[in-house]
Design a protein around this motif. Structure first.
Motif, PDB file in Angstrom:
ATOM      1  N   VAL A 191       0.874  -1.181   0.000  1.00  0.00           N
ATOM      2  CA  VAL A 191       0.000   0.000   0.000  1.00  0.00           C
ATOM      3  C   VAL A 191       0.902   1.218   0.000  1.00  0.00           C
ATOM      4  O   VAL A 191       2.033   1.148   0.473  1.00  0.00           O
ATOM      5  N   ALA A 192       0.413   2.318  -0.521  1.00  0.00           N
ATOM      6  CA  ALA A 192       1.250   3.517  -0.509  1.00  0.00           C
ATOM      7  C   ALA A 192       0.420   4.745  -0.791  1.00  0.00           C
ATOM      8  O   ALA A 192      -0.653   4.676  -1.389  1.00  0.00           O
ATOM      9  N   SER A 193       1.002   5.867  -0.374  1.00  0.00           N
ATOM     10  CA  SER A 193       0.512   7.161  -0.818  1.00  0.00           C
ATOM     11  C   SER A 193       1.274   7.510  -2.090  1.00  0.00           C
ATOM     12  O   SER A 193       2.503   7.573  -2.086  1.00  0.00           O
ATOM     13  N   GLY A 194       0.530   7.753  -3.157  1.00  0.00           N
ATOM     14  CA  GLY A 194       1.150   8.220  -4.403  1.00  0.00           C
ATOM     15  C   GLY A 194       1.269   9.728  -4.426  1.00  0.00           C
ATOM     16  O   GLY A 194       1.759  10.326  -5.382  1.00  0.00           O
ATOM     17  N   THR A 195       0.808  10.357  -3.340  1.00  0.00           N
ATOM     18  CA  THR A 195       0.878  11.810  -3.198  1.00  0.00           C
ATOM     19  C   THR A 195       2.330  12.286  -3.104  1.00  0.00           C
ATOM     20  O   THR A 195       2.629  13.430  -3.423  1.00  0.00           O
ATOM     21  N   LYS A 196       3.211  11.404  -2.640  1.00  0.00           N
ATOM     22  CA  LYS A 196       4.596  11.798  -2.311  1.00  0.00           C
ATOM     23  C   LYS A 196       5.495  11.631  -3.540  1.00  0.00           C
ATOM     24  O   LYS A 196       5.143  12.071  -4.611  1.00  0.00           O
ATOM     25  N   ALA A 197       6.625  10.947  -3.381  1.00  0.00           N
ATOM     26  CA  ALA A 197       7.615  10.919  -4.463  1.00  0.00           C
ATOM     27  C   ALA A 197       7.099  10.229  -5.728  1.00  0.00           C
ATOM     28  O   ALA A 197       7.552  10.545  -6.831  1.00  0.00           O
ATOM     29  N   LEU A 198       6.178   9.295  -5.585  1.00  0.00           N
ATOM     30  CA  LEU A 198       5.716   8.567  -6.771  1.00  0.00           C
ATOM     31  C   LEU A 198       5.274   9.541  -7.861  1.00  0.00           C
ATOM     32  O   LEU A 198       5.650   9.408  -9.016  1.00  0.00           O
ATOM     33  N   HIS A 240      -0.009   9.748 -13.892  1.00  0.00           N
ATOM     34  CA  HIS A 240       0.661   8.909 -14.892  1.00  0.00           C
ATOM     35  C   HIS A 240       1.723   9.727 -15.628  1.00  0.00           C
ATOM     36  O   HIS A 240       2.834   9.254 -15.880  1.00  0.00           O
ATOM     37  N   ARG A 241       1.377  10.957 -15.956  1.00  0.00           N
ATOM     38  CA  ARG A 241       2.314  11.844 -16.636  1.00  0.00           C
ATOM     39  C   ARG A 241       3.568  12.053 -15.764  1.00  0.00           C
ATOM     40  O   ARG A 241       4.697  12.055 -16.262  1.00  0.00           O
ATOM     41  N   SER A 242       3.352  12.206 -14.465  1.00  0.00           N
ATOM     42  CA  SER A 242       4.474  12.466 -13.557  1.00  0.00           C
ATOM     43  C   SER A 242       5.346  11.238 -13.350  1.00  0.00           C
ATOM     44  O   SER A 242       6.553  11.344 -13.101  1.00  0.00           O
ATOM     45  N   LEU A 243       4.731  10.082 -13.429  1.00  0.00           N
ATOM     46  CA  LEU A 243       5.454   8.828 -13.188  1.00  0.00           C
ATOM     47  C   LEU A 243       6.630   8.650 -14.150  1.00  0.00           C
ATOM     48  O   LEU A 243       7.653   8.048 -13.804  1.00  0.00           O
TER      49      LEU A 243
END
Ligand code: PLP
Length: 372
Positions: A191-198, A240-243
């Motif tokens: 599980v993770a927050s994608g709000t951060k570095a992701l 997705h663009r940021s990834l």
């Protein structure tokens, strides 16, 4: 996919097959209902209604799933993913083990909500000692833990949990899937927050869950569909663009953290320095064995709240902000949020500024903040 390096994997993650005239990453699909077949109704297209189905979200899930090495479901926030996981799996009478030193709203949820519905909650520090896992339904760890940055051996603990019949989940927020792949290390769930570095641009909230178990993914999908904690199409597309730049961003953030740690280690007015990439850090041995790269987040103590304030005010490149993993360097005095940390404890998240600029700015700001 797996034979590629991190940069290539991030740039390609989740993209559809190229088709002449199509964009690389399709734009966001804004839809609540979709056209249905007038006779067959739903079932002739994967898109029926926006809560369960959205093609922009599915592409993002394909991308994050590729990076984590499992199937993925995204959520509106990290908290929605974590609480969704806990409420999907836990029933009255079950026992869950959670970290004492992880993200504090998870602990608050456990004591306010889980205990209220008859779930037994056991807490253990990330570095242990852990209680017996006999009779435990789920063990959730956070490594590196936020904000103290302790690290636990995921493979060893997964083995212990499985030997006792427990499920084992890892919060991968701080590391990101480029930093470590918990499913490869034996975890049942990430599980993770994608709000951060992701996603890393400080412009959206996101959570996700990944697993190789179809049964767990099905259960979580049902939870998400019925509770409705989905991200909107625009946030999914932005994410997705940021990834695509995750590899580049993490490389600079990590290099900046290493340089800032070198600076801070030599300053008598900074104590309690922690960064899992520093050879004399207590987390170094496990982190270097299990992690593929070390995040740009470090922590230290400046003595008291006022000195932290003076430091941040004097810095031109360090913003006072909570959250971490973004392009801009941020400092967060965690005690103000209720974390069990000393008044002068700072979590510093290194951004993507030039290393020399950042180090010079932090050195000058510490000088300006005055002695300990
Ligand atoms: C380790 C960790 N997990 C989960 C969360 C919750 O994520 P969100 O803020 O996206 O709900 C956070 C947020 O800071 C976090 O640091």
């Amino acid at each position: 996919m797996s034979e590629w390096g991190d940069g290539t994997r991030c740039v390609r993650a989740g993209l559809p097959e190229p088709a002449p005239g199509d964009p690389f990453l399709p734009g966001p699909v804004f839809a609540a209902p979709y056209h249905l077949d007038p006779f067959a109704g739903q079932g002739t297209s994967p898109n029926g209604y926006g809560r369960p189905d959205n093609p922009t979200r599915r592409l993002l899930e394909a991308a994050v799933g590729e990076l984590e090495g499992g199937d993925c479901r995204v959520f509106a926030t990290g908290q929605a993913a974590i609480t969704g996981l806990l409420l999907t799996l836990l029933r009255p009478g079950d026992t869950v083990v959670l970290p004492t030193d992880g993200y504090f709203p998870v602990r608050a949820f456990a004591t306010d909500v889980l205990e209220g519905i008859g779930v037994r909650v056991l807490f253990a520090p990330t570095v242990g000692p852990y209680p017996s896992f006999e009779g435990v339904r789920l063990v959730l760890v956070e490594t590196p833990a936020n904000p103290g940055l302790d690290v636990v051996d995921v493979a060893a603990l997964a083995e212990r949990a499985h030997a006792a019949g427990a499920l084992f989940a890892v919060d991968n927020t701080t590391a990101t899937p480029l930093g470590q792949r918990p499913l490869d290390l034996g975890a049942d769930l990430v599980v993770a927050s994608g709000t951060k570095a992701l996603t890393g641009h400080s412009d959206l909230l996101l959570g996700y869950l990944a697993s190789r178990s179809a049964e767990l993914i099905d259960a979580v999908t049902t939870w998400r569909t019925t509770t409705g904690a989905v991200p909107g199409a625009f946030d999914a597309w932005l994410a997705h663009r940021s990834l695509a730049t995750l590899d580049l961003r993490l490389a600079r953030q990590s290099a900046n953290a290493a340089a800032v740690v070198d600076l801070l280690a030599g300053r008598p007015d900074v104590t309690g320095l922690r960064w899992p990439g520093r050879p004399d850090d207590p987390a170094y041995a496990v982190a270097s064995a299990q992690m593929r790269r070390i995040p740009g987040v470090l922590s230290f103590d400046l003595g008291d709240a006022d000195r932290v304030g003076r430091f941040v005010e004097a810095a031109r490149l360090v913003a006072a902000a909570t959250s971490f993993g973004g392009l801009h360097t941020t400092a967060d005095r965690r005690a103000q949020w209720g974390d069990d940390t000393a008044p002068g404890f700072v979590r510093l998240s290194c951004g993507a500024e030039d290393t020399a600029d950042l180090v010079a700015d932090i050195a000058a700001a510490l000088d300006a903040a005055g002695p300990l």
